[in-house]
Design an enzyme around this catalytic site. Structure first.
Site, PDB file in Angstrom:
ATOM      1  N   GLU A 205      26.417  77.701  42.408  1.00 47.94           N
ATOM      2  CA  GLU A 205      26.590  77.774  43.462  1.00 47.94           C
ATOM      3  C   GLU A 205      28.050  78.827  43.328  1.00 47.94           C
ATOM      4  OE1 GLU A 205      25.650  77.923  45.832  1.00 47.94           O
ATOM      5  OE2 GLU A 205      24.294  76.441  46.702  1.00 47.94           O
ATOM      6  N   CYS A 239      34.939  80.943  48.880  1.00 53.96           N
ATOM      7  CA  CYS A 239      33.665  81.564  48.027  1.00 53.96           C
ATOM      8  C   CYS A 239      33.432  82.605  48.729  1.00 53.96           C
ATOM      9  CB  CYS A 239      32.900  80.848  47.074  1.00 53.96           C
ATOM     10  SG  CYS A 239      32.020  79.885  48.528  1.00 53.96           S
TER      11      CYS A 239
END
Ligand code: NAD
Length: 458
Positions: A205, A239
């Site tokens: 990720e 993010c």
């Protein structure tokens, strides 16, 4: 910066925990569904009974407002509740869906709870044992998770191990059965290379530049409000923070005006005033990095960018910016003027694939263009960051922004191996003569009948 001192685990302790978890996994202790449900409930209790301490720790690390901290923890409790209830509905957790084994979750500092505990839910649900290695840059949250784990969860099966690069490097020398890593693309490549030595499957990720795209038909006022809200989360240290905005050239000034209106309504006394409850930049190094970005921009800073010491930076709106490469990961919102969405798609395809694209439009045609001709982990239309509240959707990147996913049932799948099982009855033998040597032409014709099967006429 957080004032918590985080004790790093020694390499011996790391080895001991690893051996303990592997032994536990081999005994099959974590496999019964009732055991998994119990541990998942314990994780829910861990959050609920320690909510104030969890909020305080992440506030000490990141100055994160309570509302944002609880928003992050909602994901952990909701994920846990879903999984426990799905078991009741009878997930087919038979011998065919086997746990990967001993898992490792490595997390970043920006959302220390959900990015460690979120994937962890999948590890418990699948029947794995699991080590979490949180970030050393959020020491209060990392320490609290370590302390609470020993109280709430089975220490034979789960552990939080703390440390920085040497400790993580040592962890990576051990053989794990699955690794979920959340963090930067640079570190992600190190993790993938280490995992490859043991042929360990990895979920990556990673970060990236998640762009906002404003189509010609968009309502600029609503876009401004929703983009500024998204950028405001954790001071842009998210993010999926809206990284930069592609805005139609002719509408840039109107969009700036709309942003300024919402800026003044979100922070009436300014983002650096105590009443703003505006989060911190994680450490002086990142503060300096962001200041330097603002100092050397060739764009025009129309608002913000002020700072107090090395802690906070007021959100900065910068117009007439050329597309850049580095993920901003902070409260800077560059506006990139473009002629049309065609140019935007071209620019985006020249850059790394982002975690998400935020597209503002009501045009079905424009939505289709972005679905078909632009790539990203997710495509969100007419909002920013709200994909994070849909716990049952898969969360993950694509190409440069990572691979694999977690969230809801997908977390269970991530830590599960699908094992094929067939039972060939001895009574079938009379029908199997055609496969044995020596091969005759008749056997060949029987076998070839399959390849010669009529094809559908199209
Ligand atoms: P990071 O890559 O620096 O650190 C992440 C983890 O890796 C930490 O636990 C750290 O201790 C460890 N680590 C760091 N360097 C290492 C090395 N050389 N060897 C082994 N382990 C090492 O990332 P960060 O600064 O904590 O987080 C910010 C980044 O994470 C941003 O790029 C952001 O976009 C990304 N991110 C992605 C997601 C997502 O879900 N895709 C979520 C949050 C953050």
């Amino acid at each position: 910066m957080s004032s918590t001192q985080l004790r790093y685990h020694s390499l011996n302790e790391i080895n001991e925990v690893y051996e303990r978890l592997r032994t536990t996994f081999n005994t099959g202790k974590t496999r019964p569904i009732e055991y998994r449900r119990k541990q998942l409930s314990q994780l829910g209790r861990l959050v609920q009974e320690n909510l104030s301490a969890l909020e305080a720790a992440v506030n000490s690390d990141l100055g994160k407002p309570k509302l944002e901290a609880v928003g992050e923890l909602n994901g952990v409790v909701a994920g846990q509740v879903d999984v426990v209830e799905d078991f009741k509905k009878g997930w087919d957790a038979t011998v065919y869906k086997v746990p990967q084994g001993v898992a490792l979750v490595i997390g970043p500092w920006n959302y220390p709870y959900v990015l460690n505990l979120g994937p962890f839910i999948g590890a418990i649900a699948a029947g794995c044992t699991c080590v979490i290695k949180p970030s050393e840059l959020a020491p209060a949250s990392s320490k609290l998770m370590e302390d609470l784990f020993t109280t709430y969860l089975d220490p034979d099966a789960y552990a939080v191990l703390n440390g920085a690069v040497p400790e993580t490097t040592h962890l990576l020398e051990l053989r794990w059965d699955h690794i979920v890593f959340t963090g930067s693309g640079r570190t992600g490549r190190i993790i993938a290379a280490a995992a490859a030595k043991h042929a360990t499957p990895v979920t990556l990720e990673l970060g990236g530049k998640s762009p906002v795209v404003i189509a010609d038909d968009a309502d600029l006022d609503l876009v401004a409000k929703r983009v500024l809200h998204g950028k405001g989360q954790n001071s842009g240290q998210l993010c999926v923070s809206p990284d930069h905005v592609y805005v139609p050239r002719a509408k840039q000034d109107a969009f700036v005006a709309a942003l300024l209106r919402h800026y003044n309504s979100f922070w009436p006394k300014g983002p650096l005033h105590a009443s703003a409850r505006w989060g911190k930049i994680v450490n002086p190094l990142h503060h300096a990095r962001l200041r330097a970005l603002l100092a050397r921009t060739k764009g025009e800073i129309v608002k913000g960018g002020e700072y107090d010491g090395e802690t906070r930076i007021a959100p900065a709106i910068v117009k007439n910016v050329a597309p850049g490469d580095a993920e901003l990961f902070g409260p800077i919102l560059p506006l990139v003027p473009v002629d049309n969405t065609e140019e935007t798609i071209r620019l985006m395809n020249e850059q790394a694939v982002p975690l998400v694209i935020y597209l503002f439009t009501n045009s079905e045609d424009v939505k289709q263009q972005f679905l078909q001709r632009a790539s990203s982990g997710a495509l969100v239309v007419n909002d920013t960051t709200s994909q994070l509240t849909l716990y049952e959707m898969p969360f993950g990147g694509f190409r440069d922004s990572g691979h694999g996913r977690w969230g809801g049932k997908y977390s269970f799948d991530t830590f599960t191996h699908l094992r094929s099982y067939i039972n060939v009855p001895p009574a079938a033998e009379p029908f199997m003569g055609g496969r044995y040597m020596p091969y005759s032409e008749e056997q060949y014709q029987m076998m070839a009948a399959i390849v010669k099967a009529p094809l559908p006429k199209l």
